[in-house]
Write an enzyme that holds these catalytic residues in place. Structure first.
Site: not given
Lengths: 250, 401
Positions: B133, B136, B193, B264, B338
Site C-alpha cells: 500500500h 504506508e 493506497r 503494512h 501493521e
C-alpha cells in the site's frame, strides 16, 4: 439484558474503544492533551433490542502529545470504563457514550495552554500552516488541536462498521484573535474499515477556559481520491455502508 | 573537484538535504533541522538548503552515495531506495543478490534483495514484502532497516549468522512501485493506497487494492466492486501485474518458503490468516502463540502495545490478501504486521527508528521460532528416535539373551 463477553483484541471491542476515545477528546482534549486508547482490557456486548447495541469496555488511556524527542509516547492515564451505545443502523444517530477514567486527567496543561493562548492573542498576525504532515515541533499543538476537533466529527460519524482517525491536516488558518480563538481547518479523516479518506472543513474555537468546540463542519465530496461515493463494502456484518452526502452542522 | 568534494563532506555532515528535489517548496524536513525563530532566517536557510541540495545531487552523480551514510531515520523516495539496493549488493556481494522479478502497470521493475550465505543445497526461505500500500511509508523504511540490520550483525552475532546460513531472505522493499512513486508527487497524492492501473468497464477511477487482488477467496468479503473504492479488488483475481509478479516468484518456491511477512501500517497489529471470517488456519493456535511472543518482544523494546489476532477477527473481514494466499498455497507461517502508529499514515520521522527497532524484534522472534522448529526439532526428533532405538535394543538384549 445479558452481556456477552467479547475478545478485547477483536475489532468489535476496539471499534467501540475508538468511539470512547473520540468522546474523551471532545470533553477533555486541548492542544496539549490528546487522548487515545492503548488497548482494551475487557469487553462485553449487550443487545439492547430496538435501542441498538451497547458495548461495555475497559481500556487503558494514553495521552499522545508527550512525544518530546523520539521514541516513547506513552503517558499512561490509567484505566477507563465506558458504555458505547450504537443505535440501530437505520436510525443514523451518532453513538451515545458514557465514560469514566480512574485517576486520569491529572495532566496539568494549564501553563502550556495559557502560554500558547497569550502568544496567539498578542501576535501581530494571524497564524496559519499547511500540510502539517511531518510534525514540525512548533506546529505540534495545532496538529493536536486538529485531532481533538476532528474527534467531534468522528464521534458523530462512527458506527459499528467504522474506525475513524484523523489522517492529515491540509491546512489551518487562525480566523480571529478574540477571547475565543477561532480556526478553520481542512482535514482528512481515514476510515480503517472502508480505507477511504474523507475530507472535512471545520470551524473551531479554543480557549483554555472554554476548551475546544466545533462550530461548523462541512464534508467535501469533490476530492476524487477522498471520494465517499455510494459504496457497498461487503463486511458480512452490515449489509450496506451508506454514505451521507449532505452538508452537516455540528 | 576538491572544492566540491569538501563542500559535499561538510554539507552532508551538517545539513539534512531534501530528498525529493523535484519538490520546489522547502520540504518539511529542511524545516525540521532548523530552529531559527524568524521567518526570514528560515527562508534563507531553505534556499541555502535547496541550493546545496543541488550541489549534493551533482556530487552524488559523480561520486556515488555510499550506503554507509544512508540515513535509515528518514523516508526515501524511490530512486534512493533503488540506489540503496544496488549498494547493498556491491557492499555485500557474497551474501546479497538483486533479483528483478516482475514489473508494474507503469512498467517499472519490481526487485527484491536475496540475502543469505551461499549454499550448495536448496535452502529454506523467508519472504518479506513492504509497500503493498503506497501511503504506508514506514513499511519500506522497515524493510530497508531489516536488511541493514541483518547485514550489520551476521558477522558478529552467531544467531543471525545461523539464520543466514540456514535460510535465504527474499526482501522486497517496495512492491507497489507505481503507487509509492505517486505518493511522493505532491501533497494531494500522499494518501494514495492502490496501484495505478486504470479502471475497466467504464469505471473511470484508477487503481486496484493489491491486498485484495490475490487468489484467496477473491472478491468475497471486505471489498467493493466500485473501482473508485480503496478496497476495489480488481476486475478479476491477479488482474494486477504487481500481484502476478509475487505469485510468479513465490509459487514455484512454495515448498521452500517457510515464513511469509507482509508489512503494512498503521494500527500496531500482528495478524495471521485468515482474512476471510469463515476460514480457520489449521495451525491457528500455533500462529496465535507465535504472534503473542512477537508482540511481547515488541513491547520489550519501547513499551508499545501491538494487538494480536487473525486478520478477520482483529481488523476486519477481507479476502484476497497476499497473506491469505500464501497460507492457502501451503506456506505454514504467514503474518501481516501493521506498524505504528495508531492513527496516521504520516508517522513522524523521529519515530522511524524506534518503530524499526521494535518491529525488528518482533520479526526476529518469529523467524527464530520458525527456524528452530525446522532445524532443531528435527534434530531433537532424530536424537529421541536414536535413544529410543538404543534403549529398546538394550532392553531386548537384556531380556532375551
Amino acid at each position: 439484558m445479558p452481556v456477552e463477553e467479547l475478545d478485547p483484541s477483536h475489532y468489535p471491542a476496539t471499534r467501540a474503544a475508538k468511539v470512547a476515545e473520540h468522546f474523551i477528546n471532545t470533553r477533555y482534549g486541548s492542544p496539549f492533551a490528546w487522548f487515545g486508547s492503548s488497548g482494551v482490557k475487557k469487553a462485553g456486548l449487550e443487545d439492547m433490542g430496538v435501542l441498538g447495541t451497547k458495548y461495555h469496555i475497559e481500556f487503558t488511556l494514553k495521552e499522545m502529545t508527550r512525544n518530546v524527542k523520539s521514541s516513547v509516547i506513552l503517558y499512561d492515564m490509567g484505566l477507563c470504563s465506558a458504555e458505547v451505545l450504537f443505535h440501530r443502523a437505520d436510525e443514523r444517530k451518532p453513538p451515545q457514550v458514557q465514560c469514566t477514567c480512574s485517576g486520569a486527567f491529572q495532566v496539568n496543561t494549564s501553563a502550556e495552554e495559557e502560554d500558547l493562548y497569550q502568544r496567539l492573542r498578542n501576535a501581530t498576525s494571524l497564524l496559519s500552516g499547511n500540510s502539517v504532515g511531518h510534525i514540525d515541533p512548533e506546529m505540534a499543538p495545532f496538529w493536536h488541536l486538529g485531532g481533538v476537533a476532528s474527534s467531534f466529527i468522528m464521534l458523530r460519524e462512527s458506527n459499528e462498521s467504522t474506525l475513524l482517525n484523523m489522517a492529515h491536516i491540509d491546512n489551518f488558518t487562525q480566523m480571529t484573535k478574540d477571547a475565543q480563538l477561532m480556526f478553520q481547518y481542512d482535514i482528512l479523516l481515514h476510515d480503517m474499515v472502508s480505507q477511504e479518506i474523507l475530507k472535512w472543513k471545520l470551524l473551531l474555537s479554543w480557549s483554555p477556559d472554554g476548551g475546544v468546540k466545533v462550530l461548523e463542519a462541512e464534508w467535501d465530496p469533490k476530492c476524487r481520491s477522498c471520494e465517499r461515493a455510494h459504496l457497498t463494502v461487503t463486511t458480512g456484518i452490515a449489509a450496506e455502508q451508506e454514505m451521507k452526502g449532505d452538508n452537516n452542522n455540528v | 573537484t576538491a572544492l566540491i568534494l569538501t563542500s559535499y563532506y561538510i554539507l552532508s555532515k551538517h545539513f539534512y538535504l531534501p530528498a525529493n528535489y523535484k519538490n520546489v517548496q522547502c520540504t518539511p524536513v529542511c524545516k525540521q533541522r532548523q530552529h531559527a525563530k524568524s521567518n526570514k532566517t528560515r527562508t534563507s536557510f531553505c534556499h541555502a538548503c535547496f541550493v546545496t541540495h543541488g550541489i549534493l545531487i551533482f556530487c552524488r552523480l559523480i561520486k556515488g552515495h555510499e550506503a554507509r551514510n544512508y540515513d535509515y531515520t528518514i523516508y526515501h523516495p524511490l530512486a534512493e531506495i533503488s540506489t540503496w539496493m544496488g549498494q547493498m549488493v556491491s557492499e555485500n556481494p557474497d551474501v546479497v543478490t538483486l533479483v528483478d522479478y516482475g514489473s508494474t502497470y507503469e512498467n517499472r521493475t519490481i526487485s527484491l534483495l536475496k540475502i543469505g550465505l551461499k549454499s550448495d543445497v536448496t535452502k529454506k526461505a523467508v519472504w518479506m514484502d513492504c509497500g503493498i500500500h503506497a501511503r504506508e511509508w514506514i513499511s519500506p523504511a522497515f524493510c530497508q532497516y531489516f536488511v541493514k540490520e541483518i547485514l550489520r550483525t551476521y558477522k558478529t552475532d552467531s544467531k543471525v549468522e545461523e539464520l543466514l546460513k540456514n535460510l535465504d531472505f527474499y526482501i522486497t522493499p517496495v512492491l507497489n512501485v507505481d503507487g509509492y512513486l505517486y505518493t511522493w508527487k505532491d501533497n494531494t497524492t500522499r494518501l494514495w493506497r492502490k496501484t495505478r492501473s486504470p479502471g475497466t468497464d467504464g469505471c473511470d477511477c484508477i487503481g486496484t487494492d493489491l491486498n485484495r487482488n490475490f487468489e484467496a477467496n477473491w472478491g468475497m468479503v471486505g471489498v467493493s466492486q466500485n473501482c473508485c473504492s480503496n478496497v476495489y479488488p480488481g476486475f478479476k483475481a491477479l488482474s494486477e501485474a504487481e500481484a502476478r509478479s509475487v505469485v510468479d516468484f513465490v509459487e514455484p518456491r512454495k515448498n521452500d518458503i517457510v515464513c511469509f511477512f507482509t508489512i503494512h501500517s498503521y494500527g500496531q497489529l500482528i495478524l495471521f490468516p485468515y482474512g476471510h471470517p469463515n476460514v480457520t488456519a489449521p495451525n491457528y493456535n500455533e500462529l496465535a502463540e507465535i504472534s503473542q511472543a512477537a508482540a511481547k518482544a515488541i513491547k520489550a523494546v519501547h513499551g508499545m502495545t501491538y494487538t494480536v489476532g487473525s486478520f478477520a477477527e482483529a481488523l476486519y473481514p477481507a479476502a484476497g490478501s497476499s497473506m491469505d494466499w500464501a497460507r492457502l498455497i501451503g506456506i505454514p507461517f504467514a503474518f501481516t504486521f501493521e506498524l505504528r502508529d495508531e492513527g496516521s499514515f504520516e508517522l513522524p520521522e523521529n519515530q522511524i527508528l524506534p518503530t524499526c527497532e521494535e518491529t525488528y524484534a518482533g520479526v526476529h522472534s518469529v523467524i527464530t521460532y520458525v527456524h528452530n522448529k525446522i532445524f532443531y526439532s528435527a534434530a531433537i526428533t532424530a536424537s529421541a528416535t536414536l535413544w529410543t532405538t538404543l534403549l529398546a535394543t538394550w532392553f531386548s538384549c537384556t531380556f532375551f539373551s
